[in-house]
Design a protein around this motif. Structure first.
Motif, short mmCIF file in Angstrom:
data_model
loop_
_atom_site.label_atom_id
_atom_site.label_comp_id
_atom_site.label_asym_id
_atom_site.label_seq_id
_atom_site.Cartn_x
_atom_site.Cartn_y
_atom_site.Cartn_z
N GLY A 51 0.79 -1.22 0.00
CA GLY A 51 0.00 0.00 0.00
C GLY A 51 0.82 1.27 0.00
O GLY A 51 0.29 2.36 -0.12
N GLU A 52 2.15 1.16 0.16
CA GLU A 52 3.00 2.34 0.22
C GLU A 52 2.95 3.08 -1.12
O GLU A 52 3.04 2.50 -2.18
N THR A 53 2.79 4.39 -1.03
CA THR A 53 2.49 5.15 -2.24
C THR A 53 3.57 6.13 -2.66
O THR A 53 4.10 6.07 -3.77
N MET A 54 3.94 7.05 -1.76
CA MET A 54 4.76 8.18 -2.22
C MET A 54 6.18 7.77 -2.59
O MET A 54 6.77 8.30 -3.53
N ILE A 55 6.76 6.80 -1.84
CA ILE A 55 8.13 6.38 -2.15
C ILE A 55 8.18 5.85 -3.58
O ILE A 55 9.05 6.24 -4.38
N VAL A 56 7.23 4.99 -3.93
CA VAL A 56 7.26 4.39 -5.26
C VAL A 56 6.83 5.39 -6.33
O VAL A 56 7.34 5.37 -7.44
N ALA A 57 5.92 6.30 -5.97
CA ALA A 57 5.49 7.29 -6.97
C ALA A 57 6.65 8.22 -7.34
O ALA A 57 6.78 8.64 -8.49
N ILE A 58 7.49 8.54 -6.36
CA ILE A 58 8.60 9.46 -6.65
C ILE A 58 9.80 8.72 -7.24
O ILE A 58 10.39 9.17 -8.22
N ALA A 59 10.16 7.55 -6.67
CA ALA A 59 11.45 6.97 -7.00
C ALA A 59 11.39 5.79 -7.98
O ALA A 59 12.39 5.48 -8.61
#
Lengths: 300, 311
Positions: free
Chosen positions: B227-235
């Motif tokens: 469910g982690e979103t921002m780390i994967v969306a950015i990197a």
């Protein structure tokens, strides 16, 4: 915890070769486990040191008081900073009464029936729902159904409030549970009703713990990004929000937006300054919680 | 003159007030169930709309994800495989480190060390994920690119996985440590009595005895990684592609797109209204919700087992 018998056992066994091997293995494993414990902390510290160094020269009064700007030397953080704080205050107003109310019900009123177990399991599960899904809830419920407008202060606060509510409830429950039962009995013995006992005995004793949990949850709320993106909060706004229905940005959103700029001045300068500001605000919030907890600990 | 009757009306008010507050508090508790219901309903309503325009079979088996440009296609498999890559990568980081951390905290650390280490570890979970994403993109990727022999693209699954892994270490370690602390000391003493070293006691007695708790921490951590979103969306970037098993290194050195990152991409686009691209947001969200909710439920049920065993 485990008794420290390994030292004695190992030195007794060190005469034989077998004991030597298992002693070496024991020490090696201890060091491996310690290294594993430290690896996350150390790498985070290294990254924080990097970002702190990069923020030097960028994090100044102008950065804190200017609106965003396409020129990195003019870019500022003020609308995002004020937006974050406004959202956070509203979240506190929403989650505190609701969270404490739910915790009081579950700890003081509820029986051990299926409904209670179901509510409890449901709260635990809600705490694990991805934040981006809460964003969709906000989009579907507050924006589409209730028409409170894309990315407004209201919608942002309600959405993130629902997200942190399970955490507030769980920590408030722990605080209420830690009030000794003898105090409740004393209150009943004086002829107090259940509600009077809760209001005059349980809640005052549990309040430091409840506040600590709520403040830590607010710290989480201030870093949430994905739900705000889903409710279409603008990643960049140029003015400070002046009503509950005006569009609002937040610090993590502004950071996300700047991180996508290709210029090195943004990547290693402006964003670093933004990250440090966000972390300083977060650290301040968490220190307040820790101070509260420590004061409570020494008295209890 | 007769004795004045005691005034009971005050008591009635007190009882009434107690009842009012009882139901008010019940309402607060029921709000959590309403939240779950609202999540399911909002996701379902729009997802059903979506599946009226795009068939469920096409969604679940399609190998192309291209919601915005013609010709549009809505196969969720590339997103699922991207999520899988990140989940496996972060698990490789977080599960061994988290388990060793739990063993150290529960079996080796003194009370004093624990009082420093535990809050320090909690900080890892408290750092905003957008900050981790920025770290991965700006510091970790360039550093890895100079160290590793392979060529890393600017957006890659490797640095995103490492950062997601670091973020979920405390989830593994704190729940596993709780489970290990619940193992009765008599088991340890019995093992020491047989001449076992601390290493043997930790790995052959404590870990097996706490296995259900450890298992439940693993599932919960994996659910967080999914469910982690921002780390994967950015990197990790925005390249939806299927797992290519002929190129195992390329899985991590190239850009992937997860389900959550796809949602962010659609969310930041200017899509409003009733098109299938906007509705696909809810279909992907529903998929994500079902997967993570099932995993959290399993984790909760497994964890409740060990609590009963040693009580």
């Amino acid at each position: 915890m485990a008794a420290d018998t390994s030292e004695a056992g190992a030195s007794a066994g060190s005469q034989s070769g077998f004991g030597q091997v298992s002693r070496t293995k024991d020490v090696a494993f201890r060091l491996l486990a310690l290294a594993a414990t430290l690896i996350g902390i150390v790498s985070l510290a290294a990254l924080l040191a990097n970002v702190a160094v990069d923020a030097i020269g960028w994090l100044d009064w102008g950065f804190l008081t200017n609106p965003p700007h396409p020129d990195p030397y003019e870019a500022g953080f003020l609308p995002a900073l004020v937006g974050s704080i406004a959202i956070m205050l509203l979240i506190a107003l929403i989650t505190f009464p609701l969270g404490v109310g739910a915790a009081v019900y579950l700890e003081e009123y509820a029986d051990d029936g299926y409904l209670t177990k179901f509510i409890q399991l449901n709260i635990a599960n809600l705490a694990g729902v991805p934040s981006v899904v809460y964003g969709l809830l906000g989009l579907g419920l507050f924006v589409s159904l209730l028409g409170l407008g894309y990315g407004t202060v209201f919608v942002a606060a309600f959405t993130v409030a629902l997200l942190i509510l399970p955490i507030v409830i769980i920590s408030a429950q722990e605080a209420i549970r830690s009030v000794p039962d003898s105090q409740r009995q004393a209150s009943y013995g004086m002829g107090a009703t259940k509600w009077q006992t809760i209001r005059n005995v349980v809640l005052p004793r549990a309040m430091p713990g409840i506040l600590t949990g709520t403040i830590l949850a607010l710290g989480r709320a201030i870093g949430e990004t994905a739900p705000l993106i889903m409710i279409a909060a603008p990643t960049t706004v140029f003015g400070v929000p002046n009503s509950l229905l005006s569009k609002v940005s937040a610090m993590p959103l502004q950071i996300y937006n700047w991180a996508s700029y290709p210029e090195t001045e943004f990547q290693y300068g402006v964003v670093a300054a933004g990250v440090v500001t966000l972390l300083v605000v977060l650290l301040t919030i968490n220190s307040i919680a820790i101070l509260l907890r420590n004061r409570y600990d020494t008295r209890g | 003159m007769s004795q004045p009757q005691p005034d009971f009306s005050h008591d009635n008010i007190r009882t009434l007030r107690g009842t009012v507050f009882r139901y008010l508090f019940l309402l607060c508790a029921l709000l959590s169930i309403m939240t779950t219901a609202a999540i399911v309903l909002t996701l379902l309503v729009d997802a059903v709309d979506f599946f009226a325009q795009v068939s469920l079979v096409e969604f679940l088996t399609g190998t192309e994800w291209n919601p915005t440009h013609d010709p549009v296609s809505f196969g969720v498999l590339p997103l699922v495989s991207g999520t899988l890559v990140i989940t496996v990568g972060s698990a490789l980081v977080a599960l061994p480190i988290g388990l060793l951390t739990a063993i150290y905290l529960s079996e080796y650390a003194s009370d004093r060390q624990r009082s420093y280490l535990k809050p320090a570890l909690e900080v890892l979970a408290g750092v905003p994920t957008v900050v981790y994403g920025y770290f991965a993109l700006v510091y970790v990727t360039p550093a890895l690119d100079t160290v590793l022999p392979v060529n890393l693209s600017t957006f890659n699954a490797l640095s995103a996985s490492i950062m997601v892994g670091i973020m979920i270490i405390p989830m593994v370690s704190s729940i596993s440590e709780d489970a290990m602390s619940a193992v009765p000391d008599s088991l340890r003493q019995a093992s020491y009595g047989l001449g076992a070293t601390k290493f043997t006691v930790s790995t052959s007695v404590v870990v097996p005895a706490a296995l259900s708790g450890i298992f439940s921490s693993f599932i919960l951590a994996l659910s967080r990684a999914i469910g982690e979103t921002m780390i994967v969306a950015i990197a990790a970037g925005q390249t939806p592609r299927l797992i290519d098993l002929t190129d195992p290194a390329g899985l991590f050195t190239n850009s992937v797109q997860t389900m959550t990152a796809a949602m962010v991409q659609i969310g930041t686009g200017d899509l409003v209204g009733q098109g299938p691209a906007y509705k696909s947001l809810f279909a992907v969200g529903l998929t994500l919700f079902v997967i993570t909710f099932a995993m959290n439920l399993i984790s909760e049920l497994v964890a409740s087992r060990y609590r009963e065993v040693y009580r």
